[in-house]
Design an enzyme around this catalytic site. Structure first.
Site, short mmCIF file in Angstrom:
data_model
loop_
_atom_site.label_atom_id
_atom_site.label_comp_id
_atom_site.label_asym_id
_atom_site.label_seq_id
_atom_site.Cartn_x
_atom_site.Cartn_y
_atom_site.Cartn_z
N ASP A 10 0.81 -1.25 -0.02
CA ASP A 10 -0.01 -0.10 0.08
C ASP A 10 0.77 1.34 0.12
OD1 ASP A 10 0.96 -0.49 2.54
OD2 ASP A 10 -0.95 0.47 3.47
N ASP A 15 6.93 1.24 1.82
CA ASP A 15 6.56 0.33 0.67
C ASP A 15 7.35 0.65 -0.44
OD1 ASP A 15 3.77 -0.97 1.56
OD2 ASP A 15 3.84 1.07 2.26
N THR A 130 2.66 -6.29 3.11
CA THR A 130 3.01 -4.88 3.91
C THR A 130 2.10 -3.96 4.14
OG1 THR A 130 3.97 -3.81 1.98
CG2 THR A 130 5.58 -5.33 3.17
N HIS A 245 9.65 0.46 8.14
CA HIS A 245 9.28 -0.68 8.18
C HIS A 245 9.25 -1.82 7.48
CE1 HIS A 245 7.10 1.45 11.72
NE2 HIS A 245 6.81 2.40 10.88
#
Length: 326
Positions: A10, A15, A130, A245
């Protein structure tokens, strides 16, 4: 042999870096990108995936849009977005311009692209979600006969401790707890990389300076992404540097030694007044439930950043053209 991967994402600043890492490293065979509503609407996350691929020169990887709302959603349950972190576009910071990217959107939907990829690839495929797990849960419900074609699921989401969207819940899981519950209950091999691990991977000024020193257009875009991301993390969470992340998922596939794992039972809270969307991780075996996931714990942060920075370098280098002719 490289690990065949479908990224379900997303985009989203972190990402974007995960896409770069998956496309750049020879240990990964990036088969497809599917998108989901999460950091922004699915229309925006799909456009962002195409924009990242265009700037990084990633061609030939199909990109298909998936669910625009949670699995159990309806007209009265709109998707949650993270505009406070990722901006109105989902990828604020760089000047992408208003034009359409030259990387097309696949005419198939995400579920069809996942199905076709699993059926046609000679080996089982690793799914790397993710964002919210809406696409993956929907696929598992629709195609239980294809689970043998899934090698494992390596996801970014949850935490062994506190959340980031509520005190108990991490964003991706909270966006669609029912979908997360289906995935963790699927019986498939699952690796969970949660906030307790990803908060170790901070984009410090030293890291940003190393990327800037590459001097390429892609490196400049990455610096713009990280600069914007740092600003929102400082404003919303009070972090002095932002955690990156999502790329820890692909980094784990490239080099499993970068993240230590523990086996544990992971449950998703669906009904708690204050804890809906929390991942309840039984690190000490006190519940007696069987372990259903490998959970990321300690991160080799320098090793992780070496992979990410090298991906930006590799994709930023000009492609080799045909030899000059007299």
């Amino acid at each position: 042999m490289p690990v065949p991967v479908i990224l379900d994402c997303d985009p989203g600043h972190d990402d974007a870096f995960n896409i770069l890492l998956a496309a750049a490293h020879p240990a990964v065979e990036l088969l497809a990108l599917t998108t989901v509503a999460g950091n922004q609407t699915v229309e925006k996350t799909t456009l962002n995936a195409r924009r990242v691929c265009e700037v990084a020169g990633i061609r030939g990887v199909p990109i298909a849009a998936g669910r625009d709302r949670p699995l159990r959603g309806g007209p009265d349950r709109e998707p949650r977005v993270a505009a406070d972190i990722h901006g109105g576009s989902g990828l604020d910071g760089p000047g992408f311009g208003e034009g359409e990217p030259d990387v097309p959107q696949d005419p198939r939907d995400a579920l069809t692209l996942i199905r076709d990829t699993l059926l046609t690839h000679p080996a089982p495929v690793t799914l790397v979600p993710t964002g919210p797990l809406s696409n993956i849960a929907t696929f598992l419900l629709a195609h239980p006969e294809l689970t043998p074609r899934i090698e494992r699921i390596v996801l970014m989401g949850g935490s062994t401790g506190r959340g980031n969207t509520t005190p108990a819940a991490e964003f991706n899981i909270l966006c669609d707890p029912e979908a997360a519950d289906i995935v963790f209950s699927s019986g498939l091999p699952i690796t969970m990389i949660g906030l307790n691990a990803t908060h170790q991977a901070r984009a410090t000024p030293e890291v940003v300076a190393r990327i800037a020193a590459l001097g390429t257009p892609l490196a400049r875009l990455c610096v713009q992404l990280l600069t914007y991301f740092a600003g929102t993390y400082r404003e919303v969470y009070g972090f002095d540097t932002p955690p990156l992340h999502d790329p820890l998922t692909v980094a784990h596939l490239i080099d499993p030694s970068l993240i230590s794992l523990v086996r544990a039972a992971v449950s998703v809270e669906l009904t708690g007044t204050h804890t809906r969307g929390a991942t309840v991780v039984d690190l000490h075996g006190v519940t007696g439930r069987p372990a259903n996931a490998d959970v990321g714990m300690e991160v080799d942060v320098p090793g992780f950043w070496e992979l990410v920075i090298d991906a930006v370098r590799v994709l930023g280098e000009p492609a080799e053209g045909p030899p000059d002719t007299p």
